[in-house]
Design an enzyme around this catalytic site. Structure first.
Site, PDB file in Angstrom:
ATOM      1  CE  LYS A  14      56.210  22.305  16.899  1.00  0.00           C
ATOM      2  NZ  LYS A  14      56.555  23.701  16.686  1.00  0.00           N
ATOM      3  CE1 TYR A  68      62.832  28.515  14.629  1.00  0.00           C
ATOM      4  CE2 TYR A  68      61.100  26.927  15.089  1.00  0.00           C
ATOM      5  CZ  TYR A  68      62.254  27.277  14.406  1.00  0.00           C
ATOM      6  OH  TYR A  68      62.821  26.405  13.511  1.00  0.00           O
ATOM      7  CG  ASP A 120      53.346  30.383  13.951  1.00  0.00           C
ATOM      8  OD1 ASP A 120      52.731  29.302  13.892  1.00  0.00           O
ATOM      9  OD2 ASP A 120      54.593  30.462  13.881  1.00  0.00           O
TER      10      ASP A 120
HETATM   11  C1  LIG Z   1      57.398  24.413  15.604  1.00  0.00           C
HETATM   12  C2  LIG Z   1      56.978  25.762  15.174  1.00  0.00           C
HETATM   13  C3  LIG Z   1      57.177  26.220  13.851  1.00  0.00           C
HETATM   14  C4  LIG Z   1      57.976  25.447  12.853  1.00  0.00           C
HETATM   15  O1  LIG Z   1      57.400  24.233  12.530  1.00  0.00           O
HETATM   16  P1  LIG Z   1      58.326  23.083  11.862  1.00  0.00           P
HETATM   17  O2  LIG Z   1      57.356  22.010  11.522  1.00  0.00           O
HETATM   18  O3  LIG Z   1      59.335  22.706  12.899  1.00  0.00           O
HETATM   19  O4  LIG Z   1      58.973  23.691  10.658  1.00  0.00           O
HETATM   20  C5  LIG Z   1      56.635  27.438  13.498  1.00  0.00           C
HETATM   21  N1  LIG Z   1      55.964  28.176  14.371  1.00  0.00           N
HETATM   22  C6  LIG Z   1      55.765  27.786  15.647  1.00  0.00           C
HETATM   23  C7  LIG Z   1      54.981  28.653  16.573  1.00  0.00           C
HETATM   24  C8  LIG Z   1      56.279  26.574  16.090  1.00  0.00           C
HETATM   25  O5  LIG Z   1      56.113  26.210  17.363  1.00  0.00           O
END
Ligand SMILES: *Cc1c(COP(=O)(O)O)cnc(C)c1O
Length: 438
Positions: free
Chosen positions: A270, A143, A238
């Site tokens: 995060k 994701y 990511d």
């Molecule tokens: C949470 C997450 C996102 C998206 O971040 P948001 O701040 O919710 O838009 C993208 N990539 C990874 C790996 C994530 O865990």
């Protein structure tokens, strides 16, 4: 205790907000029941509006590395608040935070945004602008936020062609996206052999945590980096979830530093926002210099690098020392061992997987290496397990496809609540197992 106030609030929320929540997984749809509305949080603990306390294993889905309301982070934020909340002009805190990130990770330049979604969306635009190519590659089960082109599912049959994963995303938005099974080197090689000269970038979670925790096979990220380099595509790692969480430097610090590869671009979020909306993308200086205003690739944000968010992020990262990561490791080890023991004793098929300090429990037999494996879970068993944990005062992610997050504030008392809850919850899972009618 019946969650009377949560129920009343949920009813009001549902009348004014789709599903009563502002992000879908909060709604408890996967496990049933009423989401708990949270009144306050401190350290390892959440308190809901009915006055019940829970040991928090969600941590706002990752950001709360130090625990909730850490006194030093709160003091820094309070101090920043006295100076105003947003200027739309540069600040010293942005430079400090950028330096901290450049210091900890291989990125040479970094640009701040307000969410992980924005970070991955912008990284992909930049990769396309830099390479002059269009095709992007991702893995099923990874994701990267709700970017149109990344909300794609693998098409039917043997093709890697992507189909939109949700209504509202037109086929044209995913036509240039390819979706591959995770940890599958052959599929990666075949696609690059076929389309390598069209591929702008491959984006992957540095260690997937959004289908539950599925660690990369040893050398898999290195293989991806090399495959991308060989065809002139960019490797986008990511680390929105893993960054400053899986280890002090993120998953890169666990794999890349050892295996000798460096991503061309990385995304963060995060933890780096310390509980406020802050995220970033960064990487090689020559690529990042393509970004506006230095270069032609446009990207912007009214609240990007917001002074309160950068202050919270900076305070969090500065407090995230080696000691914090050893604490997360030892707490995680104890919870993982106890979960394994409890589920084994109850005869519930399961596997506990980890990437650095991140871990999750899959309700399935044998190791999970990809999304298809994760989908073999017994979600009914998880739902029963989840509610039993909640009843014992432990707040788990309300989905079987999520990492469990501990924090520096998970002390002996909090851990003991989790350890005590596990055997009862494992029995509940055993009773609920699909096909068993107890
Ligand atoms: C949470 C997450 C996102 C998206 O971040 P948001 O701040 O919710 O838009 C993208 N990539 C990874 C790996 C994530 O865990």
């Amino acid at each position: 205790m019946h969650p009377d106030r949560s129920e009343a609030l949920f009813e009001r929320a549902c009348a004014v907000t789709p599903g009563g929540v502002n992000s879908p997984v909060r709604a408890f749809r996967a496990v049933g029941g009423t989401p708990r509305f949270i009144r306050s949080a401190s350290g390892a603990w959440l308190t809901d509006v009915d006055g019940r306390e829970y040991v928090d294993l969600v941590g706002s889905w990752g950001p709360m590395l130090l625990g909730h309301a850490h006194p030093e982070v709160m003091a820094a934020v309070r101090d920043a608040l006295t100076r105003g909340t947003s200027y739309g002009a540069p600040t010293e805190a942005e430079v400090d935070l950028a330096e901290e990130i450049v210091d900890r990770t291989p990125v040479e330049r970094v640009r701040f945004v307000s969410s992980g979604t924005e970070a991955t969306m912008s990284a992909i635009r930049l990769a396309r602008g830099f390479t002059g190519r269009d095709v992007i590659v991702k893995f099923a089960g990874c994701y990267h936020g709700h970017v149109d082109a990344l909300l794609a599912q693998a098409g039917s049959g043997l093709t890697t062609l992507a189909v939109p994963g949700t209504p509202g995303v037109p086929e044209t938005a995913t036509a240039l996206t390819r979706v591959l099974p995770y940890n599958d080197r052959e599929a990666v090689s075949a696609l690059f052999a076929d389309e390598g000269d069209r591929i702008a970038c491959l984006i992957t979670e540095a260690a997937p945590g959004n289908m539950g925790v599925v660690p990369p096979d040893p050398g898999f990220n290195q293989f991806l980096a090399q495959t991308c380099a060989a065809s002139g595509a960019l490797f986008v790692s990511d680390e929105v979830m893993t960054g400053f969480r899986a280890s002090r430097t993120g998953q890169w610090g666990l794999d890349g530093a050892l295996e000798g590869w460096v991503p061309d671009l990385m995304t963060f979020g995060k933890v780096m926002g310390g509980g406020f909306p802050a995220a970033a993308f960064g990487g090689r200086a020559d690529i990042m210099s393509m970004l506006s205003p230095e270069g032609p690739v446009y990207q912007a944000g009214t609240l990007s690098g917001n002074p309160i968010a950068t202050t919270a992020g900076l305070a969090t990262l500065r407090l995230a020392t080696d000691d914090v990561y050893s604490h997360l490791t030892s707490v995680g080890d104890r919870i993982r061992a106890a979960a394994t023991a409890a589920l084994s004793a109850a005869g519930v098929p399961h596997v506990v997987q980890a990437a650095g300090t991140m871990f999750s429990v899959f309700f399935t037999d044998g190791p999970v290496r990809d999304f298809a494996g994760a989908q073999r879970q017994d979600t009914a068993a998880f739902a029963a397990f989840f509610h039993a944990m909640l009843d014992s005062g432990v707040y788990l992610p309300p989905s079987a496809y999520e990492a469990w997050f501990v924090s520096a504030a998970h002390d002996e008392r909090a851990v003991q609540v989790v350890l005590d809850a596990l055997p009862v919850a494992a029995q509940a899972a055993a009773s609920a197992r699909e096909g068993t009618h107890v």
